[in-house]
Design a protein around this motif. Sequence first.
Motif, PDB file in Angstrom:
ATOM      1  N   UNK A  80      10.112  -9.719  17.905  1.00 23.38           N
ATOM      2  CA  UNK A  80      11.343  -9.356  17.189  1.00 23.38           C
ATOM      3  C   UNK A  80      11.084  -8.322  16.097  1.00 23.38           C
ATOM      4  N   UNK A  81      12.130  -7.641  15.733  1.00 23.60           N
ATOM      5  CA  UNK A  81      12.062  -6.658  14.667  1.00 23.60           C
ATOM      6  C   UNK A  81      11.640  -7.343  13.370  1.00 23.60           C
ATOM      7  N   UNK A  82      10.715  -6.716  12.665  1.00 23.53           N
ATOM      8  CA  UNK A  82      10.254  -7.246  11.381  1.00 23.53           C
ATOM      9  C   UNK A  82      10.288  -6.123  10.357  1.00 23.53           C
ATOM     10  N   UNK A  83      10.198  -6.500   9.101  1.00 19.48           N
ATOM     11  CA  UNK A  83      10.167  -5.494   8.044  1.00 19.48           C
ATOM     12  C   UNK A  83       8.870  -4.700   8.125  1.00 19.48           C
ATOM     13  N   UNK A  84       8.889  -3.522   7.535  1.00 17.54           N
ATOM     14  CA  UNK A  84       7.689  -2.698   7.521  1.00 17.54           C
ATOM     15  C   UNK A  84       6.547  -3.432   6.820  1.00 17.54           C
ATOM     16  N   UNK A 104      -0.746  -3.841   0.026  1.00 17.15           N
ATOM     17  CA  UNK A 104       0.176  -2.728  -0.171  1.00 17.15           C
ATOM     18  C   UNK A 104       1.597  -3.267  -0.314  1.00 17.15           C
ATOM     19  N   UNK A 105       2.283  -2.814  -1.329  1.00 11.48           N
ATOM     20  CA  UNK A 105       3.689  -3.160  -1.534  1.00 11.48           C
ATOM     21  C   UNK A 105       4.492  -1.870  -1.454  1.00 11.48           C
ATOM     22  N   UNK A 106       5.411  -1.827  -0.527  1.00 10.02           N
ATOM     23  CA  UNK A 106       6.195  -0.620  -0.306  1.00 10.02           C
ATOM     24  C   UNK A 106       7.648  -0.951  -0.584  1.00 10.02           C
ATOM     25  N   UNK A 107       8.202  -0.283  -1.579  1.00  9.43           N
ATOM     26  CA  UNK A 107       9.550  -0.651  -1.989  1.00  9.43           C
ATOM     27  C   UNK A 107      10.607   0.401  -1.684  1.00  9.43           C
ATOM     28  N   UNK A 108      10.232   1.657  -1.592  1.00  8.00           N
ATOM     29  CA  UNK A 108      11.263   2.660  -1.314  1.00  8.00           C
ATOM     30  C   UNK A 108      10.799   3.616  -0.214  1.00  8.00           C
ATOM     31  N   UNK A 109      11.703   4.445   0.221  1.00  2.38           N
ATOM     32  CA  UNK A 109      11.448   5.314   1.372  1.00  2.38           C
ATOM     33  C   UNK A 109      10.319   6.303   1.111  1.00  2.38           C
ATOM     34  N   UNK A 110      10.205   6.815  -0.100  1.00  7.52           N
ATOM     35  CA  UNK A 110       9.129   7.778  -0.375  1.00  7.52           C
ATOM     36  C   UNK A 110       7.762   7.104  -0.267  1.00  7.52           C
ATOM     37  N   UNK A 111       7.653   5.844  -0.700  1.00  7.86           N
ATOM     38  CA  UNK A 111       6.396   5.108  -0.554  1.00  7.86           C
ATOM     39  C   UNK A 111       6.104   4.821   0.916  1.00  7.86           C
TER      40      UNK A 111
END
Length: 112
Positions: free
Chosen positions: A61-65, A90-97
């Motif tokens: 199933x689809x999961x978060x990045x 790694x913590x990715x919070x926004x599209x640029x990250x």
Amino acid sequence: MARDISPFLADFLEGNNFQMIWKRICVNHKTSEKRNWHFHEWFDAFKTMKLIHYLTETAYPTVSMQRAISALTEWISHTNKGQYPNFSEVKISDISEQIEFLKKLRNLDQTA
């Protein structure tokens, strides 16, 4: 053979008559280069997309990045014995990250 990789892959191939397609490719094309070319002609980008959708619906199933990165990192650490850095923290919070992280992953493949 496909079932050894994944029963879901085998089901997809069976549902798309791969055994018949492969026999026809082998009968009509004697060299491995021609068979390979015609296989990729059949298993094109559209068929690949259909496989991805099928696997998403049935097995993965689809999961978060972030979750995918954690799973990827765990798999990498078990299979490549530290060849790649550990990204589990790694913590990715926004599209640029996200974009920067994906660029780092792409560069890893080119430097390994």
